[in-house]
Motif scaffolding. Structure first.
Motif, PDB file in Angstrom:
ATOM      1  N   SER A   3       7.987  19.741   2.847  1.00 11.21           N
ATOM      2  CA  SER A   3       8.149  18.436   3.482  1.00 11.21           C
ATOM      3  C   SER A   3       7.308  17.414   2.737  1.00 11.21           C
ATOM      4  CB  SER A   3       7.798  18.469   4.967  1.00 11.21           C
ATOM      5  OG  SER A   3       6.564  19.063   5.169  1.00 11.21           O
ATOM      6  N   LEU A   4       7.816  16.215   2.719  1.00 14.11           N
ATOM      7  CA  LEU A   4       7.194  15.136   1.978  1.00 14.11           C
ATOM      8  C   LEU A   4       7.116  13.931   2.921  1.00 14.11           C
ATOM      9  CD1 LEU A   4       6.359  14.411  -0.968  1.00 14.11           C
ATOM     10  CD2 LEU A   4       8.689  13.582  -1.306  1.00 14.11           C
ATOM     11  N   ASP A   5       6.010  13.234   2.889  1.00 11.62           N
ATOM     12  CA  ASP A   5       5.877  12.001   3.675  1.00 11.62           C
ATOM     13  C   ASP A   5       5.478  10.879   2.750  1.00 11.62           C
ATOM     14  OD1 ASP A   5       6.081  12.746   6.606  1.00 11.62           O
ATOM     15  OD2 ASP A   5       4.610  14.193   5.898  1.00 11.62           O
ATOM     16  N   ILE A   6       6.338   9.896   2.650  1.00 12.49           N
ATOM     17  CA  ILE A   6       6.021   8.727   1.837  1.00 12.49           C
ATOM     18  C   ILE A   6       5.925   7.541   2.780  1.00 12.49           C
ATOM     19  CG2 ILE A   6       6.852   7.175   0.019  1.00 12.49           C
ATOM     20  CD1 ILE A   6       8.427   9.676  -1.024  1.00 12.49           C
ATOM     21  N   TYR A  42      12.686  16.871   4.743  1.00 11.52           N
ATOM     22  CA  TYR A  42      12.285  18.271   4.922  1.00 11.52           C
ATOM     23  C   TYR A  42      13.373  19.148   4.324  1.00 11.52           C
ATOM     24  CZ  TYR A  42      11.682  22.798   7.136  1.00 11.52           C
ATOM     25  OH  TYR A  42      11.551  24.139   7.354  1.00 11.52           O
ATOM     26  N   LEU A  43      12.965  20.169   3.595  1.00 11.61           N
ATOM     27  CA  LEU A  43      13.941  21.033   2.928  1.00 11.61           C
ATOM     28  C   LEU A  43      13.603  22.499   3.179  1.00 11.61           C
ATOM     29  CD1 LEU A  43      15.334  20.749  -0.607  1.00 11.61           C
ATOM     30  CD2 LEU A  43      13.853  22.699  -0.169  1.00 11.61           C
ATOM     31  N   LEU A  44      14.636  23.300   3.457  1.00 11.62           N
ATOM     32  CA  LEU A  44      14.444  24.735   3.635  1.00 11.62           C
ATOM     33  C   LEU A  44      15.506  25.484   2.833  1.00 11.62           C
ATOM     34  CD1 LEU A  44      13.096  27.160   5.126  1.00 11.62           C
ATOM     35  CD2 LEU A  44      14.633  26.728   7.032  1.00 11.62           C
ATOM     36  N   ARG A  45      15.070  26.410   1.983  1.00  9.84           N
ATOM     37  CA  ARG A  45      15.980  27.219   1.176  1.00  9.84           C
ATOM     38  C   ARG A  45      15.548  28.676   1.289  1.00  9.84           C
ATOM     39  NH1 ARG A  45      19.034  24.004   0.965  1.00  9.84           N
ATOM     40  NH2 ARG A  45      19.810  22.575  -0.591  1.00  9.84           N
ATOM     41  N   VAL A  79       0.867  -1.170   0.000  1.00  9.86           N
ATOM     42  CA  VAL A  79       0.000   0.000   0.000  1.00  9.86           C
ATOM     43  C   VAL A  79       0.912   1.230   0.000  1.00  9.86           C
ATOM     44  CG1 VAL A  79      -1.862   1.206   1.197  1.00  9.86           C
ATOM     45  CG2 VAL A  79      -1.671  -1.282   1.384  1.00  9.86           C
ATOM     46  N   PHE A  80       0.674   2.121  -0.927  1.00 12.29           N
ATOM     47  CA  PHE A  80       1.503   3.309  -1.050  1.00 12.29           C
ATOM     48  C   PHE A  80       0.692   4.541  -0.648  1.00 12.29           C
ATOM     49  CE2 PHE A  80       3.301   6.882  -3.390  1.00 12.29           C
ATOM     50  CZ  PHE A  80       4.656   6.720  -3.181  1.00 12.29           C
ATOM     51  N   ASP A  81       1.261   5.345   0.212  1.00 11.01           N
ATOM     52  CA  ASP A  81       0.568   6.529   0.723  1.00 11.01           C
ATOM     53  C   ASP A  81       1.543   7.696   0.692  1.00 11.01           C
ATOM     54  OD1 ASP A  81      -1.859   7.356   1.670  1.00 11.01           O
ATOM     55  OD2 ASP A  81      -1.859   5.920   3.337  1.00 11.01           O
ATOM     56  N   SER A  82       1.119   8.844   0.241  1.00 14.79           N
ATOM     57  CA  SER A  82       2.040   9.976   0.296  1.00 14.79           C
ATOM     58  C   SER A  82       1.292  11.276   0.495  1.00 14.79           C
ATOM     59  CB  SER A  82       2.876  10.053  -0.974  1.00 14.79           C
ATOM     60  OG  SER A  82       2.090  10.540  -2.029  1.00 14.79           O
ATOM     61  N   LYS A  83       1.979  12.215   1.089  1.00 16.19           N
ATOM     62  CA  LYS A  83       1.435  13.568   1.227  1.00 16.19           C
ATOM     63  C   LYS A  83       2.613  14.509   1.366  1.00 16.19           C
ATOM     64  CE  LYS A  83       1.105  13.364   6.213  1.00 16.19           C
ATOM     65  NZ  LYS A  83       0.721  14.032   7.409  1.00 16.19           N
ATOM     66  N   GLY A  84       2.355  15.789   1.213  1.00 18.78           N
ATOM     67  CA  GLY A  84       3.437  16.740   1.348  1.00 18.78           C
ATOM     68  C   GLY A  84       2.948  18.155   1.240  1.00 18.78           C
TER      69      GLY A  84
END
Lengths: 421, 263
Positions: A53-56, A72-75, A20-25
């Motif tokens: 941010s990404l959640d897989i 998580y990325l910050l630029r 089962v694949f779930d993702s959000k971001g």
């Protein structure tokens, strides 16, 4: 890399026939504005930033094995310091069997119940660069076991790798300085010092028991390992701060009791360190008025008392003293650690409408030294996938003894549009 | 004259006690129907489903909410439930764990995935709106006979189905209602319609089930329900899909550790 391979192997070797694949971001575009000129030269007065941010989450169809990957990325544009960074908040394999749970990899563990500060929370390092209020945490490499039964939840955590705290630098605001000085001092991460001979590879250990009895939730925790809070030691040879991380033994108690719409909260820790032992606690209450006055929103009033009895920091580590060619490092005085005798007042508003408009504002106030930290966070949903967030943050003239003395004009307003997918 | 007065007094007293008897028997009949309703819906063990709410506001605006729902039947106590938000995306993963109880207040926790924080929340906020919808927390919690006093009102044909009409009076002082009036299908033992009256006794909301599905050849589950707020004009439509019973869920799927896995 080896760890990544190991986790992937652990997961896919165990996999059932279907997954089962779930993702959000989310992606946020933000703007930070500092209305006052810094007392430090060459600092930004505003900057734009992007964070994401990404959640897989991949699980087997039995839903008892999970692979979670959350970068998580910050630029930012126009800053020259440490703000830009990437962190894996989560990169772990989790296995559950009945009331037993096992997790290995990078993850987060939250301890505590209070709102203003959490003194019990110790597992994850604070990520100041993402959020100055200290509520964002870096992912922690760990092995986690827990068993939950009628006697409570028993958590055991092994932490084989320690993550340093990072501070602002370059032309950024909130840089560290010597007390009473407008001259920021850079932190030299290459020479960070540890009491432990294994340095940042000491095997830290955490244990917590928690349970609830009707309206009472209670937890008792123990931690042995590297203190997450460093002691900044000034190296006059290099004009830099050397961060010194001591070994810490911490005993903690957290409790929460519900009386109708009133919540009573308590956190107490005893910390034992080479530089001195001390108690620290936060206690208080939150009263909620549901649908206040029929105005369509819930009103929460928060009050907390923050206290600690740390009156001196005395570093006598021989090798450190020899290396820095200093006699010893001792700080004495009532205000060496913040929140030693402070009050927190807060207001939480949350609307019961489609936009989920919410506002949380609070002030931590030291009546003796007239110091305060004020913050206001508001957010609102627009449509189904956008949110608007704003933050106002202000600290009063930092005391002469504080390493944030040079940040006294660093009040800011931050606006952010976030797209959720 | 005195004799006549005495006669009338006696008549009045006896008719009062007759009414009393009648009231008692209607209370008992109301309770009996409710117990039968609860009993006919027992034995489903556990369930998983997807729920979608369509919020329609009287000012013309609308919004959608999607949730994954798991329920566990608990013998001799209230049911357990775990609800996880799928949309709106900014609250995706936020979950509510509820242990309903027959004889005391429910226990409820909320999970905030970005902090990995579990917060115990007060279950006293019964009348509060669930995520801006016309459903309150109270409307979504499991039906337990011990939480109400009942009164049988009569029978009526509703949507061509013969129904009992039963009034329920919440015992809990934190309930947002003074009474509920339910239309219970006599043959199929399922609730077709509920009227909710506010604390002042005024009609607040009407729930009507537009479509049912019969699962495992026994259990009636609403598939499409509509909650109309008669005071504000707002409407919430609720759609259930993928309902499965007896999926093999156990107690540990409703633990605080499970809450952390719910994403």
């Amino acid at each position: 890399m080896k760890i990544t391979f190991f986790l992937l192997c652990l997961f896919f070797c165990n996999l059932a026939n279907s997954i089962v694949f779930d993702s959000k971001g989310n992606i946020g575009l933000g703007y930070s504005y500092f209305p006052y000129d810094s007392i430090v030269e060459n600092t930004v007065s505003n900057y734009k930033f992007i964070d994401s941010s990404l959640d897989i989450k991949i699980s087997n169809d039995k839903q008892n094995q999970y692979l979670t990957i959350s970068p998580y990325l910050l630029r930012s544009s126009g800053t020259t310091g440490n703000i830009d960074h990437i962190d894996f908040r989560n990169f772990s394999y989790l296995y559950s069997y009945g009331n037993f749970q096992f997790e290995i990899g990078i993850s987060k563990v939250y301890w505590g119940v209070t709102e203003s500060i959490q003194v019990v929370d110790i597992v994850n390092q604070i990520d100041f660069l993402s959020n100055i209020d200290g509520s964002d945490k870096l992912g922690q490499p760990l092995i986690y076991f827990s068993i939950e039964n009628n006697y409570g939840n028993f958590e055991t955590i092994l932490m084989p790798y320690f993550r340093e705290r990072k501070f602002f630098s370059g032309n950024e605001r909130y840089k560290l300085s010597l007390p009473s000085s407008a001259q920021p001092i850079k932190v030299d991460y290459d020479v960070s010092q540890y009491q432990s001979k294994k340095k940042n590879r000491n095997l830290d250990f955490g244990f917590k028991w928690s349970n609830y009895y009707n309206d009472l939730d209670i937890g008792i925790s123990f931690f042995k390992g590297t203190n997450r809070d460093p002691i900044p030691i000034y190296n006059y040879l290099e004009n830099s701060f050397v961060m010194y991380y001591e070994d810490l033994y911490q005993f903690g108690i957290e409790a929460q009791y519900l009386v109708d719409s009133l919540t009573l909260k308590l956190e107490v820790v005893y910390k034992s360190l080479d530089s001195g032992d001390f108690y620290e606690s936060v206690m208080g209450l939150e009263k909620t008025y549901y649908d206040f006055n029929n105005w369509g929103f819930d009103l929460g009033l928060l009050f907390e008392y923050l206290w600690n009895d740390r009156t001196n920091v005395s570093v006598t580590n021989r090798s450190l003293i020899d290396q820095l060619k200093i006699k010893s490092h001792t700080i004495k005085g009532e205000s060496i650690s913040p929140y030693s005798n402070d009050l927190f007042f807060g207001i939480r508003l949350s609307s019961n409408d489609a936009d989920s408009t919410s506002l949380l504002t609070g002030i931590i106030f030291d009546p003796k030294y007239n110091e305060y930290t004020f913050s206001l966070e508001a957010s609102r949903r627009v449509g189904n996938s956008l949110t608007l967030n704003s933050t106002l943050y202000s600290i009063s003239n930092a005391s002469d003894k504080s390493h944030l003395y040079s940040s006294q004009n660093d009040d800011f307003l931050e606006l952010k549009v976030q797209w959720h997918f | 004259m005195k004799k006549v007065a005495l006669f009338y007094i006696l008549l009045l007293v006896s008719s009062l006690s007759l009414a009393e008897d009648n009231l008692d028997s209607n209370k008992k009949k109301g309770l009996d129907i409710s117990v039968r309703l609860k009993d006919s819906d027992s034995g489903w063990v556990d369930s998983t489903s997807n729920m979608q709410m369509l919020l329609k506001f009287s000012n013309g605006r609308s919004a959608k909410r999607d949730m994954k729902v798991k329920n566990l039947e608990v013998e001799s106590d209230g049911d357990k439930s775990l609800m996880t938000f799928v949309s709106p995306k900014d609250v995706s993963g936020t979950s509510f764990l509820t242990y309903s109880h027959v004889s005391k207040e429910d226990d409820q926790w909320m999970y905030l995935p970005s902090f990995k924080r579990i917060k115990r929340i007060s279950s006293k906020n019964k009348s509060g709106s669930f995520m801006g919808s016309e459903f309150s927390y109270e409307d979504l919690s499991s039906f337990e006979v011990s939480k109400y006093d009942f009164l049988y009102i009569g029978e009526e044909t509703y949507q061509k189905e013969k129904c009992y009409i039963v009034e329920s009076y919440p015992k809990n002082k934190f309930s947002g209602y003074s009474k509920l009036v339910s239309w219970i299908n006599i043959e199929k033992m399922r609730t077709e319609k509920v009227e909710y009256y506010d604390k002042d006794g005024a009609l607040l909301k009407i729930l009507s089930v537009k479509k049912f599905s019969k699962l495992n050849e026994k259990f009636w589950r609403p598939v499409v329900s509509i909650m109309e707020n008669k005071q504000s004009g707002n409407v919430t439509e609720m759609y259930w899909t993928n309902i499965k019973l007896k999926t093999g869920l156990v107690q540990s799927d409703f633990s605080k550790n499970a809450l952390k896995r719910s994403f």
